[in-house]
Write a protein that holds these residues in place. Structure first.
Motif, PDB file in Angstrom:
ATOM      1  N   PRO A 118      90.228  40.771  94.388  1.00  0.00           N
ATOM      2  CA  PRO A 118      89.485  41.941  94.880  1.00  0.00           C
ATOM      3  C   PRO A 118      89.447  41.951  96.396  1.00  0.00           C
ATOM      4  O   PRO A 118      89.321  40.906  97.034  1.00  0.00           O
ATOM      5  CB  PRO A 118      88.090  41.737  94.291  1.00  0.00           C
ATOM      6  CG  PRO A 118      88.295  40.837  93.107  1.00  0.00           C
ATOM      7  CD  PRO A 118      89.430  39.938  93.478  1.00  0.00           C
ATOM      8  N   TRP A 119      89.562  43.157  96.980  1.00  0.00           N
ATOM      9  CA  TRP A 119      89.610  43.250  98.437  1.00  0.00           C
ATOM     10  C   TRP A 119      88.273  42.875  99.063  1.00  0.00           C
ATOM     11  O   TRP A 119      88.202  42.094 100.006  1.00  0.00           O
ATOM     12  CB  TRP A 119      90.004  44.666  98.846  1.00  0.00           C
ATOM     13  CG  TRP A 119      89.973  44.871 100.318  1.00  0.00           C
ATOM     14  CD1 TRP A 119      89.101  45.635 101.028  1.00  0.00           C
ATOM     15  CD2 TRP A 119      90.851  44.269 101.282  1.00  0.00           C
ATOM     16  NE1 TRP A 119      89.386  45.556 102.377  1.00  0.00           N
ATOM     17  CE2 TRP A 119      90.450  44.723 102.559  1.00  0.00           C
ATOM     18  CE3 TRP A 119      91.935  43.396 101.183  1.00  0.00           C
ATOM     19  CZ2 TRP A 119      91.099  44.321 103.725  1.00  0.00           C
ATOM     20  CZ3 TRP A 119      92.576  43.003 102.351  1.00  0.00           C
ATOM     21  CH2 TRP A 119      92.168  43.462 103.599  1.00  0.00           C
ATOM     22  N   ASP A 120      87.186  43.415  98.576  1.00  0.00           N
ATOM     23  CA  ASP A 120      85.860  43.106  99.108  1.00  0.00           C
ATOM     24  C   ASP A 120      84.879  43.115  97.948  1.00  0.00           C
ATOM     25  O   ASP A 120      84.236  44.124  97.676  1.00  0.00           O
ATOM     26  CB  ASP A 120      85.458  44.114 100.178  1.00  0.00           C
ATOM     27  CG  ASP A 120      84.099  43.788 100.797  1.00  0.00           C
ATOM     28  OD1 ASP A 120      83.614  42.673 100.549  1.00  0.00           O
ATOM     29  OD2 ASP A 120      83.544  44.637 101.506  1.00  0.00           O
ATOM     30  N   GLY A 172      79.888  44.090  95.241  1.00  0.00           N
ATOM     31  CA  GLY A 172      79.891  44.260  93.792  1.00  0.00           C
ATOM     32  C   GLY A 172      79.268  43.083  93.075  1.00  0.00           C
ATOM     33  O   GLY A 172      78.536  43.246  92.096  1.00  0.00           O
ATOM     34  N   ILE A 173      79.556  41.876  93.573  1.00  0.00           N
ATOM     35  CA  ILE A 173      78.992  40.671  92.951  1.00  0.00           C
ATOM     36  C   ILE A 173      77.480  40.670  93.097  1.00  0.00           C
ATOM     37  O   ILE A 173      76.744  40.384  92.143  1.00  0.00           O
ATOM     38  CB  ILE A 173      79.595  39.404  93.591  1.00  0.00           C
ATOM     39  CG1 ILE A 173      81.097  39.332  93.302  1.00  0.00           C
ATOM     40  CG2 ILE A 173      78.894  38.150  93.060  1.00  0.00           C
ATOM     41  CD1 ILE A 173      81.805  38.244  94.078  1.00  0.00           C
ATOM     42  N   GLU A 181      86.773  38.202  85.084  1.00  0.00           N
ATOM     43  CA  GLU A 181      85.701  38.172  86.071  1.00  0.00           C
ATOM     44  C   GLU A 181      86.158  38.806  87.382  1.00  0.00           C
ATOM     45  O   GLU A 181      85.396  39.537  88.028  1.00  0.00           O
ATOM     46  CB  GLU A 181      85.250  36.726  86.312  1.00  0.00           C
ATOM     47  CG  GLU A 181      84.438  36.146  85.174  1.00  0.00           C
ATOM     48  CD  GLU A 181      84.086  34.691  85.402  1.00  0.00           C
ATOM     49  OE1 GLU A 181      83.159  34.197  84.741  1.00  0.00           O
ATOM     50  OE2 GLU A 181      84.730  34.038  86.243  1.00  0.00           O
ATOM     51  N   ARG A 182      87.401  38.542  87.781  1.00  0.00           N
ATOM     52  CA  ARG A 182      87.913  39.147  89.018  1.00  0.00           C
ATOM     53  C   ARG A 182      88.065  40.654  88.863  1.00  0.00           C
ATOM     54  O   ARG A 182      87.785  41.412  89.798  1.00  0.00           O
ATOM     55  CB  ARG A 182      89.246  38.495  89.405  1.00  0.00           C
ATOM     56  CG  ARG A 182      89.106  37.042  89.853  1.00  0.00           C
ATOM     57  CD  ARG A 182      90.365  36.552  90.514  1.00  0.00           C
ATOM     58  NE  ARG A 182      91.492  36.470  89.606  1.00  0.00           N
ATOM     59  CZ  ARG A 182      91.776  35.426  88.846  1.00  0.00           C
ATOM     60  NH1 ARG A 182      90.987  34.360  88.873  1.00  0.00           N
ATOM     61  NH2 ARG A 182      92.836  35.426  88.059  1.00  0.00           N
ATOM     62  N   ARG A 221      81.712  30.932  90.816  1.00  0.00           N
ATOM     63  CA  ARG A 221      83.162  31.122  90.766  1.00  0.00           C
ATOM     64  C   ARG A 221      83.581  32.367  91.553  1.00  0.00           C
ATOM     65  O   ARG A 221      84.535  32.341  92.325  1.00  0.00           O
ATOM     66  CB  ARG A 221      83.644  31.245  89.319  1.00  0.00           C
ATOM     67  CG  ARG A 221      83.732  29.947  88.571  1.00  0.00           C
ATOM     68  CD  ARG A 221      84.559  30.111  87.303  1.00  0.00           C
ATOM     69  NE  ARG A 221      84.023  31.104  86.395  1.00  0.00           N
ATOM     70  CZ  ARG A 221      83.118  30.854  85.448  1.00  0.00           C
ATOM     71  NH1 ARG A 221      82.640  29.622  85.319  1.00  0.00           N
ATOM     72  NH2 ARG A 221      82.702  31.805  84.651  1.00  0.00           N
ATOM     73  N   LEU A 222      82.870  33.465  91.340  1.00  0.00           N
ATOM     74  CA  LEU A 222      83.214  34.706  92.020  1.00  0.00           C
ATOM     75  C   LEU A 222      82.960  34.617  93.521  1.00  0.00           C
ATOM     76  O   LEU A 222      83.743  35.131  94.325  1.00  0.00           O
ATOM     77  CB  LEU A 222      82.419  35.865  91.416  1.00  0.00           C
ATOM     78  CG  LEU A 222      82.837  36.274  89.997  1.00  0.00           C
ATOM     79  CD1 LEU A 222      81.846  37.264  89.417  1.00  0.00           C
ATOM     80  CD2 LEU A 222      84.235  36.869  89.998  1.00  0.00           C
ATOM     81  N   GLN A 223      81.878  33.960  93.904  1.00  0.00           N
ATOM     82  CA  GLN A 223      81.584  33.807  95.326  1.00  0.00           C
ATOM     83  C   GLN A 223      82.623  32.917  96.006  1.00  0.00           C
ATOM     84  O   GLN A 223      83.033  33.192  97.150  1.00  0.00           O
ATOM     85  CB  GLN A 223      80.179  33.208  95.515  1.00  0.00           C
ATOM     86  CG  GLN A 223      79.044  34.146  95.146  1.00  0.00           C
ATOM     87  CD  GLN A 223      78.875  35.274  96.156  1.00  0.00           C
ATOM     88  OE1 GLN A 223      79.621  35.403  97.112  1.00  0.00           O
ATOM     89  NE2 GLN A 223      77.879  36.123  95.932  1.00  0.00           N
ATOM     90  N   ARG A 224      83.069  31.862  95.309  1.00  0.00           N
ATOM     91  CA  ARG A 224      84.100  30.998  95.887  1.00  0.00           C
ATOM     92  C   ARG A 224      85.397  31.768  96.103  1.00  0.00           C
ATOM     93  O   ARG A 224      86.065  31.614  97.128  1.00  0.00           O
ATOM     94  CB  ARG A 224      84.350  29.785  94.988  1.00  0.00           C
ATOM     95  CG  ARG A 224      83.302  28.698  95.096  1.00  0.00           C
ATOM     96  CD  ARG A 224      83.797  27.401  94.493  1.00  0.00           C
ATOM     97  NE  ARG A 224      84.073  27.530  93.075  1.00  0.00           N
ATOM     98  CZ  ARG A 224      83.210  27.250  92.114  1.00  0.00           C
ATOM     99  NH1 ARG A 224      81.983  26.855  92.424  1.00  0.00           N
ATOM    100  NH2 ARG A 224      83.534  27.385  90.841  1.00  0.00           N
ATOM    101  N   ALA A 225      85.761  32.597  95.122  1.00  0.00           N
ATOM    102  CA  ALA A 225      86.993  33.375  95.241  1.00  0.00           C
ATOM    103  C   ALA A 225      86.900  34.360  96.401  1.00  0.00           C
ATOM    104  O   ALA A 225      87.852  34.524  97.177  1.00  0.00           O
ATOM    105  CB  ALA A 225      87.278  34.120  93.934  1.00  0.00           C
TER     106      ALA A 225
END
Length: 359
Positions: free
Chosen positions: A262-264, A268-269, A132-133, A317-321
């Protein structure tokens, strides 16, 4: 070798025009070294070094040349093996991550990539959250992501894995392949077009170097076996390298990255989870935490089945990361989080109090 064989096009030619007037020639970064770069142009490969003015004008590591970049170079008089790098042309795509270490520094892994093969091994290496990352970083880069589940000869039970990836990476092609037996490799032909750049990214031991050798039809990269005790790979590729294959396909190989931040990834999400962000936009309050707030469109969509709970969890999950990385380096973001937590706690207490009053 011509510039076109290296991926040159009209867009780069237009960006390079001002540098041509200054006596520079275009070249592409084909190998990263410590403090130096191999730059390859129409006259062949040279050892490139950034000029003093470039170093003074560019303080960020992300501004320096990266593998796949097009640069403006001035050949050294009387030395056809050296060149001075004066500028990096604007990048069409950029795959970035947070460099290892305590400080938040952007590291450009590869630039001007058309298709990025995100490679995972089916021998115990596969990890959904890591993939996912990788997907988040690929979406943010602007390149076309393609997932390769390699080593299918060691694990044929892939339907559940493909279903999981379908939830997170909706619309992202997933190919089950085996570099050892060549299973599934023919399906990758549409991505392997002369003049286009393909990058392979993944953790150590997933078989990136073996895949490159199979895809180009000859041994270009050295390979090693993974450790049987823990399925962890040994680093075969130790530096980023751009290779123009005999078939004309441009391939970028990178060292394994077990952890990737991921840097930013935010842009993308949002692009990849457009269906989810569309639901969050319908919430009554702009700062809705999607929990107990009245008028929460997310909770309503989960209740009526119009929003897939698994996809919602993947988005969270992606937003938390991504949010964690922002808070880690930004004191103001940390303060805002504390205020949000206090607000949510107050709402929960108020809700409990109202319920107890009703009883």
């Amino acid at each position: 070798m011509t510039l076109e064989q290296l991926g040159w096009n009209d867009r780069f030619a237009a960006a390079f025009a001002p540098h041509a007037a200054a006596g520079c020639v275009p070249a592409r970064v084909t190998l990263e070294l410590k403090g130096f770069f191999e730059v390859t142009g129409a006259e062949g490969a040279r050892l490139g070094e950034c000029s003093g003015k470039f170093a003074r004008d560019h303080r960020s590591a992300a501004d320096y040349p990266a593998i796949g970049d097009w640069v403006a170079v001035a050949p050294q008089p009387g030395d056809d093996t050296r060149a001075i790098i004066h500028a990096v042309l604007p990048r069409r795509t950029k795959f970035s991550r947070k460099a290892a270490g305590e400080h938040s520094v952007e590291q450009v892994v590869a630039a001007n990539v058309d298709t990025v093969f995100l490679v995972a091994g089916l021998d115990g290496n596969y990890n959904l959250h890591r993939m996912e990352r990788y997907l988040a970083a690929a979406w943010a880069s602007g390149a076309e992501p393609v997932v390769l589940l390699n080593k299918a000869d060691l694990n044929d039970d892939t339907q559940a894995l493909i279903a999981e990836l379908g939830i997170t990476g909706r619309g992202v092609p997933v190919h089950v392949v085996s570099a050892q037996t060549r299973r599934g490799l023919k399906a990758l032909a549409p991505y392997l077009v002369p003049g286009r750049t393909v990058a392979l990214l993944g953790s150590s031991g997933v078989g990136k170097s073996t895949l490159i050798n199979r895809l180009v039809g000859e041994r270009l990269q050295d390979t090693q076996e993974v450790r049987e005790a823990d399925n962890k790979g040994r680093h075969t590729t130790t530096q980023r390298e751009l290779i123009v294959t005999p078939s004309g396909v441009i391939v970028i190989d990178t060292p394994g990255m077990r952890e990737l931040q991921p840097w930013d990834a935010s842009a993308g999400i949002d692009a990849a989870f457009g269906d989810v962000t569309a639901v969050t936009a319908r919430c009554k309050f702009r700062d809705c935490a999607h929990g107990v707030e009245p008028g929460c469109a997310v909770q309503a969509a989960l209740a009526d089945g119009s929003l897939d709970p698994a996809r919602w969890s993947a988005w969270q999950r992606l937003q938390r990361a991504a949010a964690y990385e922002v808070r880690r380096v930004n004191p103001e973001a940390r303060q805002l989080q504390k205020k949000d937590i206090k607000k949510i706690t107050k709402q929960l207490r108020q809700r409990v109090h109202e319920k107890s009053g009703e009883e």
